[in-house]
Design an enzyme around this catalytic site. Structure first.
Site, PDB file in Angstrom:
ATOM      1  N   ASN A  18      44.544  49.310  56.723  1.00 14.12           N
ATOM      2  CA  ASN A  18      45.881  50.084  56.893  1.00 14.12           C
ATOM      3  C   ASN A  18      46.963  48.835  57.472  1.00 14.12           C
ATOM      4  O   ASN A  18      47.851  49.436  58.247  1.00 14.12           O
ATOM      5  CB  ASN A  18      45.651  51.083  57.849  1.00 14.12           C
ATOM      6  CG  ASN A  18      45.060  52.136  57.313  1.00 14.12           C
ATOM      7  OD1 ASN A  18      45.710  52.616  56.115  1.00 14.12           O
ATOM      8  ND2 ASN A  18      43.923  52.797  57.699  1.00 14.12           N
TER       9      ASN A  18
ATOM     10  N   ASP B 168      38.443  51.844  54.742  1.00 13.59           N
ATOM     11  CA  ASP B 168      39.980  51.798  54.836  1.00 13.59           C
ATOM     12  C   ASP B 168      40.608  50.549  55.308  1.00 13.59           C
ATOM     13  O   ASP B 168      39.711  49.693  55.727  1.00 13.59           O
ATOM     14  CB  ASP B 168      40.586  52.857  55.620  1.00 13.59           C
ATOM     15  CG  ASP B 168      41.786  53.427  55.417  1.00 13.59           C
ATOM     16  OD1 ASP B 168      42.627  52.710  54.510  1.00 13.59           O
ATOM     17  OD2 ASP B 168      42.219  54.456  55.908  1.00 13.59           O
TER      18      ASP B 168
ATOM     19  N   ASP C 293      47.867  57.936  49.671  1.00 14.01           N
ATOM     20  CA  ASP C 293      48.161  58.859  50.716  1.00 14.01           C
ATOM     21  C   ASP C 293      48.700  60.303  50.192  1.00 14.01           C
ATOM     22  O   ASP C 293      48.906  61.210  50.962  1.00 14.01           O
ATOM     23  CB  ASP C 293      48.662  58.413  51.899  1.00 14.01           C
ATOM     24  CG  ASP C 293      47.627  57.579  52.447  1.00 14.01           C
ATOM     25  OD1 ASP C 293      46.525  57.824  52.263  1.00 14.01           O
ATOM     26  OD2 ASP C 293      47.837  56.953  53.699  1.00 14.01           O
TER      27      ASP C 293
HETATM   28  C1  DGJ Z   1      44.766  55.809  55.473  1.00 10.24           C
HETATM   29  C2  DGJ Z   1      44.177  56.853  54.655  1.00 10.24           C
HETATM   30  O1  DGJ Z   1      44.749  56.544  53.364  1.00 10.24           O
HETATM   31  C3  DGJ Z   1      44.099  58.201  54.769  1.00 10.24           C
HETATM   32  O2  DGJ Z   1      43.441  58.816  53.955  1.00 10.24           O
HETATM   33  C4  DGJ Z   1      43.456  58.456  56.232  1.00 10.24           C
HETATM   34  O3  DGJ Z   1      42.026  57.975  56.030  1.00 10.24           O
HETATM   35  C5  DGJ Z   1      43.961  57.476  57.277  1.00 10.24           C
HETATM   36  N1  DGJ Z   1      44.401  56.249  56.866  1.00 10.24           N
HETATM   37  C6  DGJ Z   1      43.270  57.458  58.516  1.00 10.24           C
HETATM   38  O4  DGJ Z   1      43.707  56.580  59.395  1.00 10.24           O
END
Ligand code: DGJ
Length: 709
Positions: free
Chosen positions: A462, A460, A530
């Site tokens: 973020n 991931d 998501d």
């Molecule tokens: C963002 C991802 O897109 C989600 O599916 C999940 O894994 C979260 N991060 C977890 O922090």
């Protein structure tokens, strides 16, 4: 229609210094101008007879230099050059004028690999343009190498991958993908008038907002007909694509690494290699353009080990537990999901030390002793004994300030001295340009995978970059972070893959924030979004599959009332939708009743019977998603003997939930048995008359399987 076989002449050189690259349906022709520049002459539908192509000559216009009006293969900024350039250089003596002259063209053994050399001899700058023709797909990949063969350092201020020229004309229509977190890759269409349209990311990563692909047509193409010129950049960092329509009927698209805040020092003997820009032509609309890309990705780009194998059905803990995952809960979910038919069980975020919520733990890749008192091993063993692969979530490029890693190495993140380090989701980006940091990331992932029989990694990312300062950069190299980070990431992934060849890698970046042809060479598939509301994600699926193969999109069955949209969608619809890619489930199944279990089990079983066609077949987008209509998708096996038809209705009245759909890609000579039901219809009938679809009203769905005999 029988395929027209053309003599295999991918590359031809004519006396008059005209070179053509021909694939089955596309010609790409370039030539040497009298003024000594290598310029594009033609790109488009295949022209068999090459004799009429003459050497390129720029048009004469007042106030413009004729030689600068050529469709230069690799335009460099220098002289009276006013259009978007691929290369901008500053030499050691502060001269900022680049004058590239043609040197030679050579071709490799296969004659579908061509290299053209250009040079600015006064300064020892050489540019090698690489062309690779993928005949069966009507695709051409271009990338450039910029070499310093001189005696002094030079600074590259902009270095794009390639320039693409459309036939003379204006009012072209650009189709591109735009979006945001939770609504990635929505189709956008703009008519290009004189000026520039820039699509880009300055975020250090591909981004949710824009995607590095373009599709251009004359405004009259649709899914099944019309000429479409298209291209995709294989790069997962900041990028840009500029479509420039001039006032002389010329549309040019250039693209590559974004030159914003970028500069690259090229010392004598060094070479900068751009990412490839892969482009193609379809004479049969957007649908065929997409299918060419899909076949190419599966046939050439995806990591080889799993490229053509079907993806497992996945269960992921995230939507069920969020951060509160522990051994007991994971085991419970694993047991239930294995009963549903899941083949891979993925423990998502929350499993590692200090990870109670998003504010802590990133960087410390050891199991939380409170949640997993025995480590991961017993859980992995149990999951394996249920016949499932074990997968784990990681976010290796990031660190939370609240972590042991950051406490020990606060200087390991991108930052500028005396400036705030902006946290997003309470995290900072690790500086992978620094070899010590990259080594740590590689080592921690290598150990995690190796020590725990992990067969699936969800990788991931973020947050985007900010304050991209590299404190320990060698002098003059600070602004190389934009490429060095991505190169380091690619290297880490490549090494992990070669050390752990049996591991599947899912690429995720808050859903679909890092999807591109560079990432597609390292990840077996991607989290599409998501957002798990299928009504919404139908639109993302539309955009995603414009460029990327359906099997590379993980589609998730989420909870019944969607957390993001508040929409309630039936379990059947959620499954039907998620079958149009790689099926995954992420929802709390602990409170399910018997009916829900039975339905889900049947759906998973059905998916397993059709997934080969969905994942390795051809996609036809028969009717687009809409909030007042019926969206229809058809997947056809490569030999046309099997097909799967999906329909989803969003209608204002029950009466409008009925339609007749003409199928594509079948064989006229076969009859197709259609399930559910006991009907058998001929291929010709199905493609010319069509099949009736009766849906029950709003939010209904149906999936038909067709088998020819
Ligand atoms: C963002 C991802 O897109 C989600 O599916 C999940 O894994 C979260 N991060 C977890 O922090």
């Amino acid at each position: 229609m029988p395929t027209r076989r053309l003599s295999p002449r991918p590359y031809a050189e004519r006396k008059g210094r005209v070179w053509s690259l021909n694939s089955e349906g596309m010609s790409y022709v370039m030539g040497l101008s009298d003024s000594g520049q290598l310029a594009n002459i033609y790109w488009g539908s295949r022209i068999d007879d090459e004799t009429d192509f003459a050497r390129p000559a720029g048009m004469r216009y007042p106030f413009e230099l004729q030689s600068k009006m050529l469709r230069e293969e690799y335009p460099a900024w220098g002289g009276p050059h006013y259009r978007e350039a691929c290369l901008k250089v500053r030499y050691n003596d502060r001269v900022r004028d680049c004058d590239l002259a043609f040197l030679e063209v050579s071709c490799g053994k296969s004659r579908s690999d061509v290299v053209a050399e250009l040079g600015d001899e006064a300064y020892g700058l050489k540019v090698r343009l690489h062309y690779k023709l993928y005949d069966g797909y009507d695709l051409l990949a271009k990338h450039a190498e910029v070499l310093n063969v001189g005696r002094h350092p030079m600074r590259i201020e902009s270095v794009l991958s390639a320039a693409w020229y459309l036939p003379s004309g204006r009012d072209w229509r650009l189709t591109h993908l735009a979006g945001a977190w939770g609504r990635e890759m929505r189709l956008e269409r703009d008519i290009l008038t004189p000026g520039k349209k820039v699509i880009e990311s300055r975020k250090g990563t591909t981004s949710h907002q824009a995607n590095p692909v373009f599709f251009v047509d004359r405004g009259d193409a649709d899914e099944a007909k019309g000429g479409v010129w298209f291209g995709c950049l294989a790069w997962s960092g900041s990028w840009k694509i500029v479509a420039e329509q001039d006032t002389y009927q010329q549309l040019t698209l250039v693209g590559g690494v974004n030159d914003f805040d970028f500069s690259y020092l090229l010392r004598p003997g060094e070479c900068f290699r751009t990412p490839p820009f892969i482009a193609g032509y379809s004479s049969r609309g957007f649908g065929e353009a997409s299918r060419k890309l899909h076949r190419f990705e599966v046939g050439n780009l995806l990591p080889r080990r799993f490229a053509s194998s079907v993806r497992p059905v996945i269960f992921n803990t995230w939507e069920a537990t969020v951060f509160d995952v522990d051994e007991r809960r994971a085991l419970q979910l694993a047991r239930l999901s294995s009963r549903l038919g899941a083949e891979c069980f993925v423990v998502d975020d929350g499993w590692f030390k200090g990870r109670k919520d998003s504010t802590g733990g990133l960087g410390d890749w050891v199991p939380d002793p409170e949640k997993f008192p025995h480590g991961l091993t017993p859980l992995v063993k149990s999951v394996n004994s249920m016949g499932m692969k074990f997968g784990i979530w990681v976010e290796p490029e990031m660190v939370n300030p609240k972590s042991q890693l950051y406490q020990a190495h606060p200087d390991w993140v991108y930052h500028f001295p005396n400036r705030k380090r902006t946290e997003m989701r309470s995290q900072l980006v690790l500086n992978l340009c620094d070899a010590e940091v990259a080594d740590y990331v590689l080592k921690s992932m290598d150990e995690l995978i190796g020590d725990n029989n992990i067969e699936y990694v969800k990788w991931d990312m973020n947050r985007y970059f900010s304050e991209p300062g590299w404190q320990r950069a060698p002098r003059g190299r600070e602004q190389e972070v934009w490429v060095r980070h991505v190169d380091a990431l690619y290297e880490i992934l490549d090494r992990l893959r070669s050390r752990h060849p049996g591991v599947l890698f899912e690429g995720c970046s808050g859903g679909g924030g890092r999807i591109d042809l560079g990432a597609l060479q390292r990840f077996d598939h991607f989290a599409g979004s998501d957002n798990t509301d299928p009504t919404e994600v139908l639109f993302t699926h539309e955009g995603f599959t414009m460029a990327y193969a359906p099997k590379t999109m993980l589609l998730c069955v989420g909870g019944s009332t969607n957390g993001l949209t508040g929409r309630e969608v039936s379990l059947g619809y959620r499954f039907d939708f998620a079958m149009m890619g790689t099926l995954s489930m992420s929802l709390d199944i602990r409170g399910w009743n018997k009916e829900e279990f039975e339905l889900a089990k049947r759906k998973v079983q059905f998916y397993k019977s059709i997934r080969k066609v969905v994942q390795n077949g051809d996609l036809y987008r028969l009717a687009p998603p809409s909030l007042d209509g019926i969206c229809v998708r058809e997947f056809v096996s490569r030999d046309s003997t099997e097909a799967v038809l999906f329909a989803f209705s969003h209608v204002l009245s029950k009466a409008s939930a009925k339609t007749t759909v003409r199928l594509e890609g079948l064989r006229h000579s076969l009859r197709y048995g259609i399930e559910p039901g006991k009907v058998s219809l001929g291929g010709g009938y199905l493609m010319r008359h069509g099949v009736d679809i009766n849906l029950g009203g709003d939010n209904d769905s149906v999936v038909y399987r067709l088998k020819g005999n």
